[in-house]
Design a protein around this motif. Structure first.
Motif, PDB file in Angstrom:
ATOM      1  N   VAL A 343       6.710  -6.537  -4.946  1.00 36.10           N
ATOM      2  CA  VAL A 343       5.771  -6.083  -3.915  1.00 36.10           C
ATOM      3  C   VAL A 343       6.540  -6.058  -2.606  1.00 36.10           C
ATOM      4  O   VAL A 343       7.147  -7.065  -2.223  1.00 36.10           O
ATOM      5  N   ALA A 344       6.526  -4.926  -1.933  1.00 36.10           N
ATOM      6  CA  ALA A 344       7.308  -4.777  -0.702  1.00 36.10           C
ATOM      7  C   ALA A 344       6.386  -4.543   0.483  1.00 36.10           C
ATOM      8  O   ALA A 344       5.695  -3.526   0.553  1.00 36.10           O
ATOM      9  N   ARG A 371       9.092  -2.012 -11.811  1.00 33.75           N
ATOM     10  CA  ARG A 371       7.776  -1.882 -11.166  1.00 33.75           C
ATOM     11  C   ARG A 371       7.866  -2.257  -9.693  1.00 33.75           C
ATOM     12  O   ARG A 371       8.333  -3.341  -9.348  1.00 33.75           O
ATOM     13  N   LEU A 372       7.409  -1.345  -8.838  1.00 34.66           N
ATOM     14  CA  LEU A 372       7.425  -1.542  -7.390  1.00 34.66           C
ATOM     15  C   LEU A 372       6.069  -1.203  -6.809  1.00 34.66           C
ATOM     16  O   LEU A 372       5.542  -0.109  -7.034  1.00 34.66           O
ATOM     17  N   MET A 373       5.504  -2.128  -6.073  1.00 31.55           N
ATOM     18  CA  MET A 373       4.276  -1.880  -5.318  1.00 31.55           C
ATOM     19  C   MET A 373       4.654  -1.889  -3.837  1.00 31.55           C
ATOM     20  O   MET A 373       5.023  -2.928  -3.285  1.00 31.55           O
ATOM     21  N   ASP A 463      -9.851  -8.080  -0.137  1.00 29.89           N
ATOM     22  CA  ASP A 463     -10.064  -7.083  -1.186  1.00 29.89           C
ATOM     23  C   ASP A 463      -8.907  -6.104  -1.293  1.00 29.89           C
ATOM     24  O   ASP A 463      -8.631  -5.559  -2.367  1.00 29.89           O
ATOM     25  N   TYR A 464      -8.222  -5.855  -0.186  1.00 31.18           N
ATOM     26  CA  TYR A 464      -7.027  -5.011  -0.228  1.00 31.18           C
ATOM     27  C   TYR A 464      -5.969  -5.670  -1.109  1.00 31.18           C
ATOM     28  O   TYR A 464      -5.362  -5.022  -1.974  1.00 31.18           O
ATOM     29  N   ALA A 465      -5.769  -6.976  -0.929  1.00 35.32           N
ATOM     30  CA  ALA A 465      -4.828  -7.711  -1.769  1.00 35.32           C
ATOM     31  C   ALA A 465      -5.285  -7.726  -3.218  1.00 35.32           C
ATOM     32  O   ALA A 465      -4.477  -7.585  -4.150  1.00 35.32           O
ATOM     33  N   ILE A 468      -4.402  -4.506  -4.920  1.00 34.23           N
ATOM     34  CA  ILE A 468      -2.980  -4.396  -5.219  1.00 34.23           C
ATOM     35  C   ILE A 468      -2.619  -5.190  -6.474  1.00 34.23           C
ATOM     36  O   ILE A 468      -1.906  -4.702  -7.360  1.00 34.23           O
ATOM     37  N   VAL A 469      -3.121  -6.400  -6.586  1.00 33.46           N
ATOM     38  CA  VAL A 469      -2.814  -7.214  -7.766  1.00 33.46           C
ATOM     39  C   VAL A 469      -3.480  -6.620  -9.006  1.00 33.46           C
ATOM     40  O   VAL A 469      -2.893  -6.615 -10.097  1.00 33.46           O
TER      41      VAL A 469
END
Length: 486
Positions: A343-344, A371-373, A463-465, A468-469
């Motif tokens: 995660v970047a 895998r890159l988020m 909720d944004y986090a 992402i997860v």
């Protein structure tokens, strides 16, 4: 003795009354069972009895098959079958399932998979061909029938009669006494209904469209590498054993089992195949925690993602300027090696964000991480077609440099030929607000903000986090930008 109850229901999908069978606990792993030609969901009756006490099994009938009722003006093509099954899945609220593909279920299911890779938790492939070498001469002859070819319709109509229907069940089997006649008798009953043979002719003349998409679907397998179980009747007159083995080129870790039976392998070998399915699905449930490297974990958003992932049991490595140089591919490689995903959350002057994006694309493959988020900005979203917030005259000047850098990073990701399965996540362009997770949000791939009934786009940091997860866990939005809001 736990004998499952099987419910028989209908749901409306854009004017098509879709019949389906369903059994199993509502909270159990879901399997979407996609039938073949010339059958319908009844081909899975015994499988549902065998496994319905442990898993949620759902089997629809396509338009033109079984008990599903389609309007008279319905256009029979594989694209339209996939449209209806897509609507069916949405109507039932399925968002993650193992997809069982058999025969026609292959082209229907892989259209679904390419549209919604996030839905697919795993694949069970049973005599569903995806390769040129998996087509017998008989199959090639049928595929040669297409609109405009003289005699094509007459050729197709020959295979819609009882001897051929029966032969598809009994051909290639070891012990024909194990094949119940119910299947082919019921199939022929449906084939003989008014309008059904015309529908099957249209689909047969469209089958060549599936072969044209084989390279696309093979690429999807290579890109997404879904856990896969292959069970195959090697006596299939249409799809020989070579088609089963060909999957291993793109999915070398797939599990392959060949049976001395024909096209409808479940008819003769259910006692052997059902335990394989159970073991496969149970294996998917034993999900080990991911090892996630979070770049910028000291920051607000990346820190929220790290906390959310850790709360779910994932193993987090917090990375920052003191532990790596995000603009140096070699440094990236050393820092993220051994992780399942990165995660970047990058922020800084001198084009740090786009330079970091480029270095990540170069460094992750060196580390064996695919895998890159990428936590991006909302400025690159569009308020009108072709009109980005970052380019509007009213964009806040204090955020302009960062927004432009984030926009450039998105362009770098989209333009890259890379094995990295990146996702770029954008918050609402204005209202990313402090707040805890509720777990109730919307996420969509695209370049426009998600808005509520008042036209507002808003989400909390929690909720944004969470979104992402969730995307990391589900493997969703691969090589896409997505955004979130309520």
């Amino acid at each position: 003795m736990n004998t499952p109850r099987v419910a028989h229901r209908y749901v409306d999908v854009d004017g098509v009354r879709v019949f389906y069978r369903q059994t199993g606990p509502a909270d159990a792993p879901a399997l979407l069972l996609l039938h073949g030609f010339p059958s319908a969901s009844h081909q899975f009756r015994r499988l549902m009895d065998a496994l319905g006490d442990r898993y949620r099994l759902i089997a629809p009938d396509y338009p033109g098959f079984g008990l599903t009722e389609a309007p008279e003006d319905f256009t029979y093509s594989f694209d339209r079958l996939a449209d209806v099954v897509e609507g069916f899945v949405t109507a039932l609220g399925l968002d993650r399932f193992v997809m069982y593909t058999f025969d026609f279920g292959g082209p229907v299911g892989f259209r679904l998979a390419t549209r919604h890779p996030e839905w697919i938790a795993g694949l069970i492939v049973q005599n569903a061909n995806l390769y040129e070498e998996g087509l017998s001469d008989l199959a090639r002859g049928m595929i040669a029938n297409r609109p405009g070819v003289e005699g094509a319709e007459a050729n197709v109509r020959q295979i819609l009669e009882l001897p051929v229907t029966r032969g598809q069940y009994e051909g290639g089997t070891t012990d024909v006494e194990l094949v119940a006649p119910d299947g082919w008798i019921l199939d022929q009953h449906f084939l003989d209904l008014p309008g059904r043979k015309e529908a099957q002719v249209d689909l047969a003349l469209d089958y060549h469209s599936n072969v044209a998409r084989y390279p696309e679907w093979q690429q999807w397998l290579r890109d997404h590498r879904p856990p896969t179980l292959i069970v195959w009747g090697r006596g299939d007159a249409f799809f020989p054993e070579a088609g089963a083995r060909a999957y291993l080129r793109d999915l070398p870790e797939a599990e392959l089992h060949l049976f001395d039976t024909g096209h409808f392998a479940l008819e003769e070998n259910l006692p052997e195949i059902a335990p394989l399915i159970a073991d496969f699905v149970d294996g998917l449930r034993k999900d080990a925690p991911m090892k996630i490297a979070v770049i910028g974990a000291a920051g607000n958003l990346a820190g929220a993602v790290a906390r959310e992932a850790a709360a779910r049991g994932h193993l987090i490595t917090a990375l920052g300027r003191d532990t790596m140089d995000v603009t140096d591919p070699a440094s990236v490689k050393d820092a993220v090696a051994g992780h399942d995903a990165v995660v970047a959350g990058i922020k800084g002057p001198d084009r740090l964000v786009p330079r970091g994006a480029q270095a990540l694309l170069e460094g992750l493959p060196l580390a064996g991480v695919n895998r890159l988020m990428f936590i991006g900005g909302g400025g690159s979203l569009e308020y009108a077609p072709g009109q980005r917030y970052v380019d509007s005259p009213n964009f806040p000047p204090e955020y302009l440099e960062t927004a432009r850098d984030q926009t450039e990073a998105l362009e770098i990701l989209r333009g890259a030929e890379t094995p990295v399965e990146w996702s770029y996540v954008s918050p609402p362009p204005m209202h990313l607000v402090p707040g805890e997770k509720t777990g109730v949000y919307r996420a969509e791939a695209g370049d426009t903000p998600i808005t509520d009934e008042n036209g507002e786009s808003r989400i909390s940091v929690g909720d944004y986090a969470c979104a992402i997860v969730d995307a990391l866990e589900k493997g969703s939005f691969v090589r896409e930008r997505f955004t979130t809001a309520y």
